[in-house]
Write a protein that holds these residues in place. Structure first.
Motif, PDB file in Angstrom:
ATOM      1  N   THR A 167       0.852  -1.214   0.000  1.00  0.00           N
ATOM      2  CA  THR A 167       0.000   0.000   0.000  1.00  0.00           C
ATOM      3  C   THR A 167       0.873   1.243   0.000  1.00  0.00           C
ATOM      4  O   THR A 167       2.071   1.203   0.330  1.00  0.00           O
ATOM      5  CB  THR A 167      -0.909   0.036   1.241  1.00  0.00           C
ATOM      6  N   ASN A 168       0.223   2.350  -0.367  1.00  0.00           N
ATOM      7  CA  ASN A 168       0.880   3.665  -0.315  1.00  0.00           C
ATOM      8  C   ASN A 168       0.994   4.097   1.141  1.00  0.00           C
ATOM      9  O   ASN A 168       0.028   4.031   1.893  1.00  0.00           O
ATOM     10  CB  ASN A 168       0.062   4.692  -1.120  1.00  0.00           C
ATOM     11  N   LYS A 169       2.176   4.562   1.541  1.00  0.00           N
ATOM     12  CA  LYS A 169       2.386   4.925   2.946  1.00  0.00           C
ATOM     13  C   LYS A 169       1.527   6.111   3.355  1.00  0.00           C
ATOM     14  O   LYS A 169       1.135   6.234   4.522  1.00  0.00           O
ATOM     15  CB  LYS A 169       3.859   5.247   3.181  1.00  0.00           C
ATOM     16  N   ILE A 204      -0.985  -0.391  -3.970  1.00  0.00           N
ATOM     17  CA  ILE A 204      -0.187   0.063  -5.116  1.00  0.00           C
ATOM     18  C   ILE A 204       0.208  -1.096  -6.038  1.00  0.00           C
ATOM     19  O   ILE A 204       0.924  -0.912  -7.011  1.00  0.00           O
ATOM     20  CB  ILE A 204       1.094   0.785  -4.624  1.00  0.00           C
TER      21      ILE A 204
END
Length: 1508
Positions: A1018-1020, A1026
């Protein structure tokens, strides 16, 4: 003219190295004859038919070519002209040639140098030398497809053994059973179309059926072309691959056109050869339809006939070889087939007849063949010079002008000698009765020659039978050998019977059985060992037998492979027949005497070893029969998959049902291990046939008597290892047999015990619950009328019936499962309750029952075998698994710390116990097959999982790697890779796989929560996934496409196929399964668990305390009394014959068989019509001849009348009409059907043989009509020959000078020499006496000692032939004689003990060699008391115009077998010269004696009235 390649310069010193005949070193040739005389191994005798047979005669591998390249130049030579000597003749193109026929440039460089020391005249012995051959290898005829052959260029002096070794060892040719030498016209000639077809078909048929070699001249012309086209037509029309016919062309190298293409010093592989007839000129092309070529080279060019000498020597060498095949050792027979031909052909026929080779003359082919054919039926005195002259003028009309008067005389003499040997001459006439085919004529000629050849006793007929077996022509054996002329004893046929079995010739085996061969006498222990020792190496049984021998060798730690014995065979058979069969051939104990009467290694059927006949002669003193000879032979044939042989032997069997089922079992087991697909299919098809045989016989028996037929099912067969029909059928999985109505009726009878089978099942259940109803009529029993059943008996009969035991066990098992389920779900306490203890007790009873089944061994097979049988059953494995799991669960349950795991394990055990219920359903006709379907589908699922695992793992790993980073938890790795991927197939798609339904609360970002999966990439910042959603979606779609649609549908299709396959045989499968259940409950104790422990206790007491062995119930295995068993088997054999007759009728009623029969009859009818047309044509010709004869006689009568009238003054000479010569008498002489008996020759015959014995001198040809001195013979100009006997003290001069001849006093006593003739005074001309019997073709005294009569003495010593009891043996109601004969050193024939008398001696020298000196006076007294049977001229080959033999033959007969003089003479015979061979021999016209001495024996037999 062919162009030669550049010659290699070879010095004379080098020639000595390569040609031992010119040098001193013998290293290039083998030192022993055996190096080339290779006797084929008996185990390769079934090659024809076996897998080891070569697909082609031509090895194509590189190793074979390398061997040829190295071997041929070392052993085979060619001839080259080493010195050019200009010839007076020129080549076809007008160029100067050498005396050898080659051009100057075709010689080596040094050949043009002047021959200083060799003389000016060209001499082949000096100018031609040998060197390694440069032409050999494969020959390919361009433009003719893939026709490939073998060729080699050989010197004309090559030893025949070298060529024979090349053909058999390097070219890979099988040793022939027959040699057919075809000779005749070398130029193209015309044959009638029908005769041409008959000849072609017959020639290839005899070659193909007998395994013969055909030898011709090899060129593409004349008779060679006819043979080649015959072979070509056969190959094109042949339907099978192994249609190769060995056709060997032996041609002259110097006459072969385009031979330069064959020259290749390293071998042509292949050499391309162009067949160009248009430009060949005076040369000839090779025939493309021959398979092998031997090109004979004498160093010359364009000279025909060079190959004749080598061909003759090669044919003679091959005919002297002994072939051992199938236990029969025969010398390779040779036959000469003649078509057309010229003067060379006549010489070939004459030489063949003199060498004892039978000849077949094809009438209608033209020229020489027709000349001989047209006079062959005439008496020899009628074959005159005038007759031969007429024949030649008609048949040689183009070349008749070249026949000189001397040639006519020579032809007449040779034709007379040829016709005189009628036993060697066979005329093939189109339309002749019993000889419609050339192949029959060829084989009849060989048998006729063998029949008339001199043999002692039985050897003649035995040799003929060996030939027929080797040729595999049972039709010839029936028509020519098994006739009324000879009475065959069954024991005489034993050796050839073994040979027919080994070489797989079923028709001969059938014939020998028809001729009275008894298998009980034939199959001895020794014979059976011999048969297995010669089993076909290509069959699987042979390899299994070798494994057993290898294991024994390793076990005994011996260095030598043990010999095949019957206990080795028994080991393999026991493995094939299964658990129900005991050892068929027990292993003898070391202390016991071996049953073999002779050692096996000496049963070698070659020339050096003992013959197969000796096997029976030696073992005749001790009878060593096996238990069942038919069984032994049947097994031997079946393990080799020999269908026809096994069929013949099975029809002889008495215990035929067991035999058929055993064969089916053996074949099915062998098919499992056979690697060759075709052989496997053949074995399975044959196994099915034997199953149908057993069904057919059982059907006949069941229709006749149901009870006796059911006895056959359970009868213990001692011959087949104490097994039964039913056991063998079950072992072989013969569902068709087991599902037979009669077998099922028997099983139903066993299932219901002593109750009637028509009792309803509901009645049985009611009586189980309320047993007092047994004493009513609700249940009926099969009770015997005289003995009604009592109450206790009815109770026992009911509760021991398998059907009742089964239902009671079902009730018990359901109760056990219900109680087990209740304890697991409701009453599972830390301390076991009484219900749980009851379950443990119940399980203990089950364990005891399984132990009883494991240890129950009524047949004494042993614990290991019973254990293997027990664990082969799937349900037994399931029982053991359930019990073991239960014990593990119980162990855990009793430990407080593992109480819960124990309950879990017990729950798993409950599942397995429930699965055991499926076995109970096998009794149901509906559910039973469904259980089989489930079992087979489980196998399908197992293989399907391999395919599914590939997709599941590949998708799971890819998905896990794309979505999640570094998941370290193993359990979640398994879930992500396998579990989630598996659930996806069924629609449970993970929500986060496409990112739309992603919820971060449902996963653990760092993977720390043990109850949540780790979050995907995942996007931080936004916490959005992602990973590439498009990729995961595509992978998911592909995954579902292949797994959900493709693989699952594949699984469904597999299930559907399995279901349909089983559904088609539902009834058979259920009936087959039913037996296992019936057998299990038939032998099971009657009480159900847990009460079964009481039965186990009773069994323990009986076995342990009372020591009673386990017994099998008689209903499934019953041993009958001998009388009852014999009667039952006789009844079975009788019904087997009915079955075979019924099957033959069905085969005849088959439509395909009817069509085949009609087609065969039409062919026979068409052939008969053709033959009838030929006969009608001949009949019309004969009638026309008769009419012409009558007209000729009428013309002669009218001519006589006219002459009489003219003598009385009526008419003029010029008015007398000419009398036309009659051709009718001439045609009558030509009549080929003339049956005039051959008269005794009025003149000497042996004394006119063209080649004088012991020399190279050739007599002048003297036809019969020119023998008397009174007949004018202006051409008569014989050679003069007188041998110089240096070892003889008294002999006449060998020079014919008048001075030396005038010293001889003829017609009187000349000193010690008696020159008086028994025929009176003889004429003396020019100082030389004249033979009183006429001309002989040779002047001088030849090898005789004296001019004029040479006196001899021939005593004929005889006695009666007697039996061991002293009675005289008779044949054709006449007494039989024995005559004393001797064979002298350096002689191959036997002779009477007599010979030439030395001057002044009373006894011949040869007679003195036989008798001791002290017996000479007594023998002279015997001669004085004897009877003179002949006194006068003796037709001897040594006779000449001026010297001849006259003898006195005296019969000395001993009428009493106790005669003192005879005993004394026998005692003196025993001490004679060891190089002499003396014997008393049965007097018979086939005795191998000199022809002139046979006439003396005939006179003795006429004097004594004995058989001759």
């Amino acid at each position: 003219m062919a162009v030669r390649s550049r010659r290699i310069k070879v010095l004379p010193s080098e020639l000595n190295k390569v040609c031992p005949e010119r040098g001193d070193s013998p290293t290039t040739y083998p030192r022993r004859m055996s190096d080339f005389e290779v006797v084929p191994n008996l185990r390769q005798s079934s090659s024809s038919v076996s897998k080891s047979r070569r697909k082609a005669h031509f090895p194509t591998g590189s190793n074979e070519n390398e061997n040829l390249i190295s071997w041929i130049p070392e052993n085979i030579r060619k001839k080259e002209c080493m010195y050019f000597v200009e010839s007076s003749q020129t080549s076809d193109s007008g160029r100067i040639v050498c005396e050898c026929g080659y051009l100057r440039e075709q010689h080596i460089e040094d050949a043009a140098k002047p021959p200083i020391f060799l003389g000016k005249e060209w001499d082949p012995s000096r100018h031609i030398q040998e060197m390694p051959t440069d032409a050999f290898g494969d020959i390919c005829f361009t433009g003719l497809g893939q026709k490939m052959g073998k060729y080699v260029r050989v010197s004309s002096d090559t030893p025949p053994r070298i060529i024979y070794h090349l053909m058999t060892q390097h070219w890979g040719l099988d040793v022939p059973n027959l040699l057919i030498s075809v000779t005749g016209g070398a130029k193209n000639f015309v044959m009638k179309p029908r005769l041409k077809n008959i000849f072609r078909q017959g020639l290839v048929k005899v070659a193909q059926t007998t395994g013969a070699w055909i030898i011709t001249g090899g060129s593409h012309a004349g008779v060679m072309k006819q043979v080649g086209e015959a072979v070509r037509d056969f190959i094109l029309s042949s339907n099978y691959k192994d249609s190769e016919i060995v056709t060997i062309g032996i041609a002259t190298w110097g006459t072969v056109y385009n031979r330069d293409t064959l020259i290749c010093p390293m071998g042509g592989f292949p050499a391309e050869y162009v067949l160009d007839e248009e430009n060949q000129g005076s040369l000839s092309c090779l025939d493309s339809n021959h398979s092998h070529f031997i090109l004979v080279d004498d160093g010359t060019h364009g000279r025909y006939g060079v190959e004749i000498s080598l061909r003759t020597r090669l044919e003679k060498f091959i005919s002297e070889q002994t072939k051992v095949k199938g236990g029969v050792a025969i010398k390779i027979p040779i036959v000469c087939v003649v078509l057309e031909g010229g003067p060379g052909t006549l010489d070939t026929i004459y030489n063949a007849i003199n060498n004892g080779t039978p000849c077949v003359i094809v009438e209608g082919s033209g020229r020489v063949a027709d000349v001989i054919a047209q006079v062959a039926s005439l008496p020899v005195p009628k074959i005159t010079i005038a007759l031969i002259q007429k024949k030649l003028s008609v048949l040689f009309h183009d070349t008749y002008e070249y026949f000189t008067e001397g040639k006519l005389v020579e032809w007449t003499k040779k034709i007379q000698d040829i016709v005189r040997s009628r036993q060697l001459l066979t005329i093939f006439r189109e339309g002749k009765y019993g000889q419609q085919d050339v192949d029959v004529a060829i084989l009849q000629a060989l048998l006729k020659a063998s029949r008339n050849r001199d043999h002692f006793g039985h050897e003649n007929w035995d040799h003929q039978l060996k030939l027929a077996v080797a040729w595999n022509r049972v039709d010839i054996a029936r028509s020519e050998i098994f006739t009324d002329d000879h009475e065959w004893r069954p024991t005489d046929l034993h050796p050839v019977m073994a040979a027919a079995l080994i070489s797989n010739k079923p028709e001969f085996v059938k014939l020998f059985l028809e001729q009275g061969v008894r298998l009980k006498e034939f199959v001895t222990w020794d014979t059976l060992v011999y048969l297995y020792d010669n089993i076909a190496p290509s069959c699987l049984f042979h390899s299994k037998l070798q494994k057993v021998l290898l294991e024994e060798k390793e076990h005994t730690a011996g260095s030598k492979m043990p010999r095949v014995q019957l206990h080795h065979v028994s080991q393999v058979l026991q493995e094939l027949l299964g658990r129900s069969t005991q050892s068929l051939y027990p292993k003898p104990k070391p202390t016991e005497r071996p049953r073999l009467s002779i050692p096996v290694p000496h049963i070698k059927l070659n020339v050096q070893g003992s013959s197969l006949r000796s096997l029976y002669k030696r073992s005749a003193n001790r009878v060593a029969f096996t238990m069942d000879p038919v069984r032994d032979l049947l097994i031997w044939t079946v393990v080799q998959n020999r269908k026809e042989l096994a069929e013949i032997i099975w029809t002889q069997s008495q215990d035929c049902m067991v035999a058929a089922l055993a064969c089916s079992k053996i074949l099915k087991e062998l098919a499992k291990e056979e690697e060759d697909t075709d052989t496997t299919e053949e074995m399975l098809a044959l196994a099915e046939q034997y199953e149908h045989k057993a069904i057919g016989v059982f059907t006949e028996c069941y229709r006749k008597d149901e009870e006796r037929a059911q006895k056959l099912l359970t009868r213990v067969s001692e011959a087949w290892g104490k097994t039964t029909c039913l056991q063998l059928a079950l072992e072989a999985k013969n569902m068709n047999f087991v599902s037979h109505g009669g077998v099922q009726a028997f099983l139903t009878k066993v299932w219901w015990g002593k109750m009637c089978v028509d009792n309803g099942l509901w009645r049985v259940i009611v009586c189980m619950l309320f047993f007092p109803l047994l004493y009513t009529s609700l249940i009926t029993f099969r009770e015997k009328k005289p003995q009604p059943m009592g109450c206790l008996t009815r109770f026992r009969a009911f509760f021991t019936a398998p059907v009742v035991i089964f239902h009671m066990n079902i009730l018990s098992y359901f109760t056990f499962l219900l109680l087990f389920a209740y304890v697991l779900m409701v009453d599972f306490q830390p301390l076991p309750s009484w219900r749980e203890y009851l379950i443990y007790f119940w399980l203990f009873s089950l364990v005891c029952e399984e132990t009883r089944q494991l240890l129950h061994d009524p047949d004494g097979f042993g614990i290991l075998k019973m254990a293997s049988v027990y664990f082969k059953d799937f349900w037994n494995k399931l029982d053991v698994c359930a019990i073991l799991v239960f014990i593990v669960g119980l162990t855990c349950r009793l430990i407080p710390s593992t109480l819960y795991p124990g309950r879990i394990i017990l729950s798993l055990a409950f599942i397995i116990f429930c699965l055991r219920l499926m076995h109970i359903f096998t009794v149901s006709k509906t559910l039973g097959p469904k259980i089989i379907i489930v079992k087979r589908m489980m196998k399908d699922v197992f293989f399907f999982l391999f395919l599914l695992a590939v997709w599941v793992v590949s998708f799971g790993v890819a998905k896990q790697a794309i979505l999640i980073h570094n998941e370290e938890r193993v359990d979640w790795l398994f879930r992500g890779v396998v579990y989630h991927s598996y659930l996806t197939i069924f629609g449970q798609i993970p929500s986060y796989i496409d990112g739309v339904n992603f919820n971060i609360d449902q996963c653990s970002p760092n993977g720390t929560d043990p109850y949540k999966p780790k979050c995907p990439e995942t996007n931080k910042d936004s916490k959005e996934p992602i990973f590439p959603e498009w990729l995961t979606v595509i992978l998911l779609c592909l995954y579902l496409l292949f797994t959900n649609i493709l693989l699952l549908n594949l699984l469904i299709a597999m299930f559907n196929y399995t279901f349909q396959q089983v559904q088609e045989h539902t009834d058979q499968i259920w009936k087959f399964q039913r037996h296992d259940l019936i057998e299990e409950y038939h032998g099971r104790p009657p009480a159900p668990p847990p009460f079964i422990l009481l039965n186990h206790l009773q069994l323990l007491v009986r076995r342990s305390l009372l020591r009673r062995p386990a017994t099998r119930h008689k209903q499934l295995k019953e041993k009958l009394e001998k009388n009852e068993e014999a009667a039952l088997l006789s009844w079975e054999m009788y019904l087997k014959e009915n079955y075979l007759q019924h099957r033959q009728c069905q085969e005849k009623q088959n439509m395909e068989q009817k069509i085949r029969d009609i087609a065969q009859r039409v062919d026979v009818l068409a052939e008969l019509l053709d033959l009838d047309q030929v006969k009608r044509t001949r009949l019309v010709e004969q009638r026309l001849v008769a009419l012409e004869e009558q007209m000729h006689q009428s013309a002669k009568a009218l001519n006589w009348m006219m002459q009489a009238l003219h003598g009385n003054g009526f008419g003029l000479d010029k008015d007398t009409p000419p009398l036309v010569s009659s051709k009718a008498s001439e045609m009558r002489e030509f009549d080929l059907e003339d049956k005039t008996e051959e008269m005794k020759p009025p003149y000497h015959v042996l004394a006119r043989n063209l080649l004088y014995p012991g020399s190279c001198t050739v007599r002048f040809p003297v036809p019969d009509e020119k023998v008397p001195w009174e007949v004018d013979f202006p051409l008569y100009n014989p050679l003069s020959y007188s041998a110089n006997h240096k070892d003889m003290a008294v002999q006449d001069p060998f020079s014919l000078s008048l001075e030396s001849l005038l010293k001889i006093n003829y017609n009187a006593m000349d000193g010690l020499i008696n020159r008086q003739s028994f025929h009176g005074l003889y004429a003396v001309q020019d100082g030389l006496p004249l033979n009183p019997m006429g001309r002989t073709g040779l002047r001088g005294r030849g090898s005789l000692h004296c001019f004029g009569p040479n006196h001899a003495l021939h005593p004929v010593v005889t006695r009666w032939r007697r039996n061991s009891d002293g009675s005289i043996i008779r044949k054709s109601l006449k007494k039989m004689l024995e005559v004393l004969v001797a064979r002298y050193p350096l002689s191959d024939v036997w002779a009477l003990p007599g010979g030439s008398l030395e001057p002044g001696e009373m006894l011949p020298l040869k007679l003195k060699w036989i008798l001791r000196r002290e017996f000479w006076p007594q023998f002279q007294n015997l001669l004085k008391q004897g009877t003179e049977i002949h006194k006068g001229y003796l037709d001897d080959p040594r006779n000449t115009d001026n010297a001849w033999v006259e003898t006195v033959a005296i019969s000395v007969h001993f009428d009493d077998h106790n005669d003192v003089e005879m005993k004394r003479m026998n005692s003196f015979l025993q001490g004679c010269d060891p190089e002499l061979c003396i014997r008393w021999q049965v007097l018979d016209k086939r005795m191998p004696l000199h022809a002139n001495q046979k006439e003396l024996l005939r006179k003795v037999s006429a004097l004594l009235g004995s058989y001759f």
